[in-house]
Design an enzyme around this catalytic site. Sequence first.
Site, PDB file in Angstrom:
ATOM      1  N   CYS A  64      -0.762   6.304   9.672  1.00  0.00           N
ATOM      2  CA  CYS A  64       0.415   5.522  10.051  1.00  0.00           C
ATOM      3  C   CYS A  64       0.044   4.253  10.791  1.00  0.00           C
ATOM      4  O   CYS A  64      -0.800   4.265  11.667  1.00  0.00           O
ATOM      5  CB  CYS A  64       1.290   6.329  10.988  1.00  0.00           C
ATOM      6  SG  CYS A  64       2.166   7.589  10.131  1.00  0.00           S
ATOM      7  N   GLU A  81       0.824  -1.192   0.000  1.00  0.00           N
ATOM      8  CA  GLU A  81       0.000   0.000   0.000  1.00  0.00           C
ATOM      9  C   GLU A  81       0.862   1.246   0.000  1.00  0.00           C
ATOM     10  O   GLU A  81       1.966   1.255   0.543  1.00  0.00           O
ATOM     11  CB  GLU A  81      -0.913  -0.002   1.230  1.00  0.00           C
ATOM     12  CG  GLU A  81      -1.963  -1.081   1.126  1.00  0.00           C
ATOM     13  CD  GLU A  81      -2.906  -1.123   2.317  1.00  0.00           C
ATOM     14  OE1 GLU A  81      -2.848  -0.216   3.166  1.00  0.00           O
ATOM     15  OE2 GLU A  81      -3.686  -2.069   2.375  1.00  0.00           O
TER      16      GLU A  81
HETATM   17  N1  SAH Z   1       9.350   0.778   9.951  1.00  0.00           N
HETATM   18  C1  SAH Z   1       9.575   2.165   9.951  1.00  0.00           C
HETATM   19  C2  SAH Z   1       8.735   2.951   8.987  1.00  0.00           C
HETATM   20  C3  SAH Z   1       7.321   2.524   8.787  1.00  0.00           C
HETATM   21  S1  SAH Z   1       6.254   2.804  10.150  1.00  0.00           S
HETATM   22  C4  SAH Z   1       9.417   2.703  11.356  1.00  0.00           C
HETATM   23  O1  SAH Z   1       8.914   1.995  12.210  1.00  0.00           O
HETATM   24  O2  SAH Z   1       9.830   3.825  11.582  1.00  0.00           O
HETATM   25  C5  SAH Z   1       5.972   4.557  10.010  1.00  0.00           C
HETATM   26  C6  SAH Z   1       5.653   5.250  11.318  1.00  0.00           C
HETATM   27  O3  SAH Z   1       4.332   4.899  11.770  1.00  0.00           O
HETATM   28  C7  SAH Z   1       6.602   4.882  12.448  1.00  0.00           C
HETATM   29  O4  SAH Z   1       6.985   6.025  13.166  1.00  0.00           O
HETATM   30  C8  SAH Z   1       5.736   3.976  13.268  1.00  0.00           C
HETATM   31  O5  SAH Z   1       6.212   3.861  14.556  1.00  0.00           O
HETATM   32  C9  SAH Z   1       4.398   4.643  13.159  1.00  0.00           C
HETATM   33  N2  SAH Z   1       3.261   3.840  13.562  1.00  0.00           N
HETATM   34  C10 SAH Z   1       3.106   2.518  13.417  1.00  0.00           C
HETATM   35  N3  SAH Z   1       1.911   2.144  13.914  1.00  0.00           N
HETATM   36  C11 SAH Z   1       1.304   3.263  14.379  1.00  0.00           C
HETATM   37  C12 SAH Z   1       0.034   3.524  14.985  1.00  0.00           C
HETATM   38  N4  SAH Z   1      -0.833   2.552  15.222  1.00  0.00           N
HETATM   39  N5  SAH Z   1      -0.250   4.783  15.307  1.00  0.00           N
HETATM   40  C13 SAH Z   1       0.621   5.787  15.053  1.00  0.00           C
HETATM   41  N6  SAH Z   1       1.819   5.609  14.491  1.00  0.00           N
HETATM   42  C14 SAH Z   1       2.168   4.354  14.151  1.00  0.00           C
END
Ligand code: SAH
Length: 359
Positions: free
Chosen positions: A345, A104
């Site tokens: 996110c 996605e």
């Molecule tokens: N794997 C990388 C990039 C993809 S995740 C990382 O973890 O940084 C992108 C962002 O979304 C990251 O900062 C992650 O922590 C955040 N994220 C993941 N799940 C989330 C959620 N349920 N609510 C808010 N942010 C979230």
Amino acid sequence: MTIASDNAEFDKNARRDVHTLTRKELGELLSSLGQPAFRAKQIEEWVWSKNARSFDDMTNLPKALREQLADRLTISAVEEPARQSSADGSRKYLLRLSDGVTVECVGMPSKNRLAVCASTQAGCAMGCAFCATGGAGLTRSLTDVEIYEQVMHVRDDFGERVTSVVLMGQGEPFMNYDATLAALRRLNSPDGAGIGARHLTVSTCGVIPQIMRFANEPEQFTLAVSLHSAVQRTRNALMPGVRKYSLVNLYDAMGTYVSKTGRRPTYEYALIGGVNDTDAELQALCDFCEGTLAHVNLIQLNEVEGSKLRPSTPARAEDFVRALGRVGVEATVRLSRGADIDAACGQLKQRLAKGRSAK
Ligand code: SAH
Ligand code: SF4
């Protein structure tokens, strides 16, 4: 060279994707076809900048050459089995890659801008407790071309220039470092998407060896690190995949990153009620950031199906902004876009949105 370049026999099943040819290989193929050297540049422009879907699109090439190329090469193009549009203008796309794997990505327009959030892996192996992608495990890493093509797909759909890209979709970019870097370079290149390096952001959960590698890259790419807690025990529970990269070592690595690059990293911090938003957690976060070059991005946790974790209150997010400000650290609360379409996110997960496709 592995491209079938003689005019006699070539195996159509062994055709290479034109995206994978080096400039030298493309030049060799063209010269074997008796074509002038300038054709290579024309073809590269079609492939990378114009995101052509077939050789037939390449209208400034002689028809015979287009056919010869199609006989010898393929041109990969993502398919879009489903999409959803948000009330805020964001669009989430489910894209199918050549082997059927789906990923996605999201396009987020605002005045004169178009930001794209792209994936670097199908799924993710890091297993963060709050993340929908992490729950399903890793399917496979994407190639540089597959990362690049997501951005071009969104660009073509909006018909607008992409002004920034965040690699914050599915996957951990630093568990797929080489492809991620190659994609960033292509996105940055004037012969590619031409997006300024500072507007290209990689987000990592904190894979320290790759942060050190990233610090040595010559481009001014932007780095975001998902911190989510500056208390080791809490972070271990929330982010089991990076347990071995301790906060103490992360702190040192980020110090090195800043002194090497002079660039300001962002810390991502999703506020989770009662878990990482307590006074003790806030104090630990302030201690981690105080005196360093950093920007803190506070995100209200996006709720994920089947998870007990809940977002903090907006008032609590403001407490964090104020407390960080008092120790000289700039912090902002990021608005979640596309929450109504599960595109925010951590909510990207492979799922064929059957029947919800707006196309
Ligand atoms: N794997 C990388 C990039 C993809 S995740 C990382 O973890 O940084 C992108 C962002 O979304 C990251 O900062 C992650 O922590 C955040 N994220 C993941 N799940 C989330 C959620 N349920 N609510 C808010 N942010 C979230
Ligand atoms: Fe992977 Fe990032 Fe999700 Fe963690 S937050 S599981 S590292 S995609």
